[in-house]
Design a protein around this motif. Structure first.
Motif, PDB file in Angstrom:
ATOM      1  N   PHE A  44       0.834  -1.200   0.000  1.00 41.99           N
ATOM      2  CA  PHE A  44       0.000   0.000   0.000  1.00 41.99           C
ATOM      3  C   PHE A  44       0.869   1.251   0.000  1.00 41.99           C
ATOM      4  O   PHE A  44       0.637   2.188  -0.785  1.00 41.99           O
ATOM      5  N   VAL A  45       1.864   1.288   0.851  1.00 40.11           N
ATOM      6  CA  VAL A  45       2.777   2.437   0.927  1.00 40.11           C
ATOM      7  C   VAL A  45       3.572   2.583  -0.363  1.00 40.11           C
ATOM      8  O   VAL A  45       3.735   3.694  -0.898  1.00 40.11           O
ATOM      9  N   TYR A  46       4.055   1.466  -0.881  1.00 46.10           N
ATOM     10  CA  TYR A  46       4.859   1.493  -2.103  1.00 46.10           C
ATOM     11  C   TYR A  46       4.034   2.045  -3.272  1.00 46.10           C
ATOM     12  O   TYR A  46       4.523   2.848  -4.074  1.00 46.10           O
ATOM     13  N   GLU A  47       2.781   1.627  -3.366  1.00 45.22           N
ATOM     14  CA  GLU A  47       1.912   2.108  -4.443  1.00 45.22           C
ATOM     15  C   GLU A  47       1.673   3.606  -4.302  1.00 45.22           C
ATOM     16  O   GLU A  47       1.678   4.347  -5.299  1.00 45.22           O
ATOM     17  N   ASN A  48       1.480   4.082  -3.087  1.00 47.38           N
ATOM     18  CA  ASN A  48       1.268   5.509  -2.875  1.00 47.38           C
ATOM     19  C   ASN A  48       2.503   6.322  -3.270  1.00 47.38           C
ATOM     20  O   ASN A  48       2.376   7.461  -3.742  1.00 47.38           O
ATOM     21  N   ASN A  49       3.688   5.723  -3.096  1.00 47.04           N
ATOM     22  CA  ASN A  49       4.930   6.438  -3.410  1.00 47.04           C
ATOM     23  C   ASN A  49       5.303   6.372  -4.889  1.00 47.04           C
ATOM     24  O   ASN A  49       5.931   7.291  -5.419  1.00 47.04           O
ATOM     25  N   HIS A  50       4.920   5.259  -5.553  1.00 45.13           N
ATOM     26  CA  HIS A  50       5.419   5.023  -6.908  1.00 45.13           C
ATOM     27  C   HIS A  50       4.332   4.989  -7.983  1.00 45.13           C
ATOM     28  O   HIS A  50       4.661   5.008  -9.176  1.00 45.13           O
ATOM     29  N   ASN A  51       3.070   4.930  -7.596  1.00 44.26           N
ATOM     30  CA  ASN A  51       1.956   4.952  -8.552  1.00 44.26           C
ATOM     31  C   ASN A  51       2.140   3.954  -9.696  1.00 44.26           C
ATOM     32  O   ASN A  51       2.127   4.316 -10.882  1.00 44.26           O
ATOM     33  N   SER A  75      -0.072   9.138   9.609  1.00 43.58           N
ATOM     34  CA  SER A  75      -1.100   9.391   8.596  1.00 43.58           C
ATOM     35  C   SER A  75      -1.167   8.261   7.577  1.00 43.58           C
ATOM     36  O   SER A  75      -2.258   7.869   7.134  1.00 43.58           O
ATOM     37  N   ASP A  76       0.000   7.736   7.195  1.00 42.00           N
ATOM     38  CA  ASP A  76       0.028   6.603   6.269  1.00 42.00           C
ATOM     39  C   ASP A  76      -0.718   5.408   6.854  1.00 42.00           C
ATOM     40  O   ASP A  76      -1.423   4.681   6.140  1.00 42.00           O
ATOM     41  N   ILE A  77      -0.532   5.202   8.142  1.00 40.36           N
ATOM     42  CA  ILE A  77      -1.164   4.053   8.796  1.00 40.36           C
ATOM     43  C   ILE A  77      -2.674   4.257   8.889  1.00 40.36           C
ATOM     44  O   ILE A  77      -3.453   3.350   8.624  1.00 40.36           O
ATOM     45  N   TYR A  78      -3.099   5.471   9.238  1.00 40.25           N
ATOM     46  CA  TYR A  78      -4.536   5.748   9.280  1.00 40.25           C
ATOM     47  C   TYR A  78      -5.159   5.593   7.887  1.00 40.25           C
ATOM     48  O   TYR A  78      -6.274   5.075   7.743  1.00 40.25           O
ATOM     49  N   ASN A  79      -4.453   6.041   6.868  1.00 38.66           N
ATOM     50  CA  ASN A  79      -4.949   5.886   5.501  1.00 38.66           C
ATOM     51  C   ASN A  79      -5.080   4.417   5.123  1.00 38.66           C
ATOM     52  O   ASN A  79      -6.027   4.011   4.428  1.00 38.66           O
TER      53      ASN A  79
END
Length: 330
Positions: A44-51, A75-79
């Motif tokens: 999830f984090v990787y996708e948000n950073n790299h699209n 905030s990343d965790i809440y998202n």
């Protein structure tokens, strides 16, 4: 089984899996759940950073860097939690498990691996889901299950059901019993609980009788002479967890008790509930008997008793008798 050297994982994730296995001694199932949750979060984090535009299940996180870990915020965790609720339709308990997984992971990264300076889960404020009362069999249903197991003419299966209902042991504990773990002089046996913690389980007369009758047959089997396990399969090897589950499921069905959500673990709840409701076992005694690490886990059985009190009040034959007269003046 979790792969602790998975080439599709970044090194820090593999190292975490080894840590919780070797140092924390977590159960394999727990590690598998933690791994699934953490891997999903990292994707999830990787996708948000790299699209990448890929579904999360297809995202490759092998190249995820420690620098990216250090940028993760609360905030990343809440998202992520919102994503699991809104898009994946996770219920409260599933979301809470993911939070527990992430707390464990980031605590390791900060305190053990020293890869991050700040733990983003430190101030994470999420309500704990309300604990539900465990399912269990009533006394009459338990008797029916034992009668059904006895009529099946399998001393092994009857002994398995008897131990579950009288001792409150876990499935893994029952499967792991060796013959030399039984002490008939003291009427007790040794089991290996969670995190490889040994404890003694005391045997009442029903357990001793069931064990002796099963062992009479077990010892007359020359093909199983070298097998240390107490309970063996038709192939004369240690019985599997799945086979024990099938035995319990089949016996429940024959007893007309299927469809109630009863499993081997619910038989453990049944044993504890019967001892609390009908015996002299207090919560501290049950804690030791069940091998709970915390008394808060055991206290669920006091709530069960509260429910019985409420049910008794509601079932009073006078409970529906109400006055027909209007309220009197003060």
């Amino acid at each position: 089984m979790t792969n602790y050297n998975n080439s599709s994982n970044p090194e820090f994730l593999n190292n975490y899996l080894v840590h919780v296995k070797i140092v924390k001694l977590l159960a394999e199932r727990t590690i598998e759940e933690y791994y699934t949750d953490i891997r999903l979060f990292l994707r999830f984090v990787y996708e948000n950073n790299h699209n990448t535009g890929k579904p999360l299940e297809e995202i490759d996180i092998r190249e995820m860097s420690v620098a990216e870990l250090r940028k993760i915020s609360i905030s990343d965790i809440y998202n992520f939690i919102f994503y699991t609720s809104d898009e994946r339709r996770n219920k409260d308990r599933a979301r809470y498990r993911k939070i527990s997984s992430l707390r464990s992971f980031f605590k390791y990264l900060e305190k053990v691996a020293h890869l991050i300076d700040e733990n983003p889960t430190k101030d994470l404020d999420v309500p704990v889901p309300k604990a539900s009362l465990p399912k269990f069999l009533s006394l009459n249903e338990s008797l029916r299950l034992l009668e059904t197991a006895d009529s099946a003419d399998s001393k092994r299966d009857y002994c398995i059901i008897t131990l579950f209902l009288n001792c409150g042991m876990r499935l893994s504990e029952l499967v792991g019993i060796n013959i030399n773990d039984i002490d008939f002089y003291e009427n007790r046996l040794k089991v290996l609980g969670k995190r490889s913690k040994e404890r003694m389980v005391y045997l009442n007369s029903a357990c001793v009788d069931a064990l002796n009758k099963y062992l009479d047959i077990r010892r007359n089997n020359p093909k199983a002479a070298d097998e240390p396990a107490l309970f063996i399969s038709n192939q004369n090897h240690r019985i599997s967890k799945r086979r024990v589950q099938q035995i319990v499921e089949d016996t429940l069905t024959k007893a007309g008790l299927d469809g109630k959500g009863i499993t081997t673990h619910k038989l453990r709840h049944t044993a504890a509930t019967l001892m609390y409701q009908y015996g002299d076992a207090d919560v501290l005694t049950l804690k030791e008997l069940l091998g709970h690490a915390s008394i808060s886990t055991t206290e669920i059985y006091t709530h069960l008793n509260d429910e019985n009190v409420r049910n008794a009040i509601e079932s009073n034959p006078l409970s529906n008798i109400k006055s027909d007269k209007p309220g009197a003046k003060k």
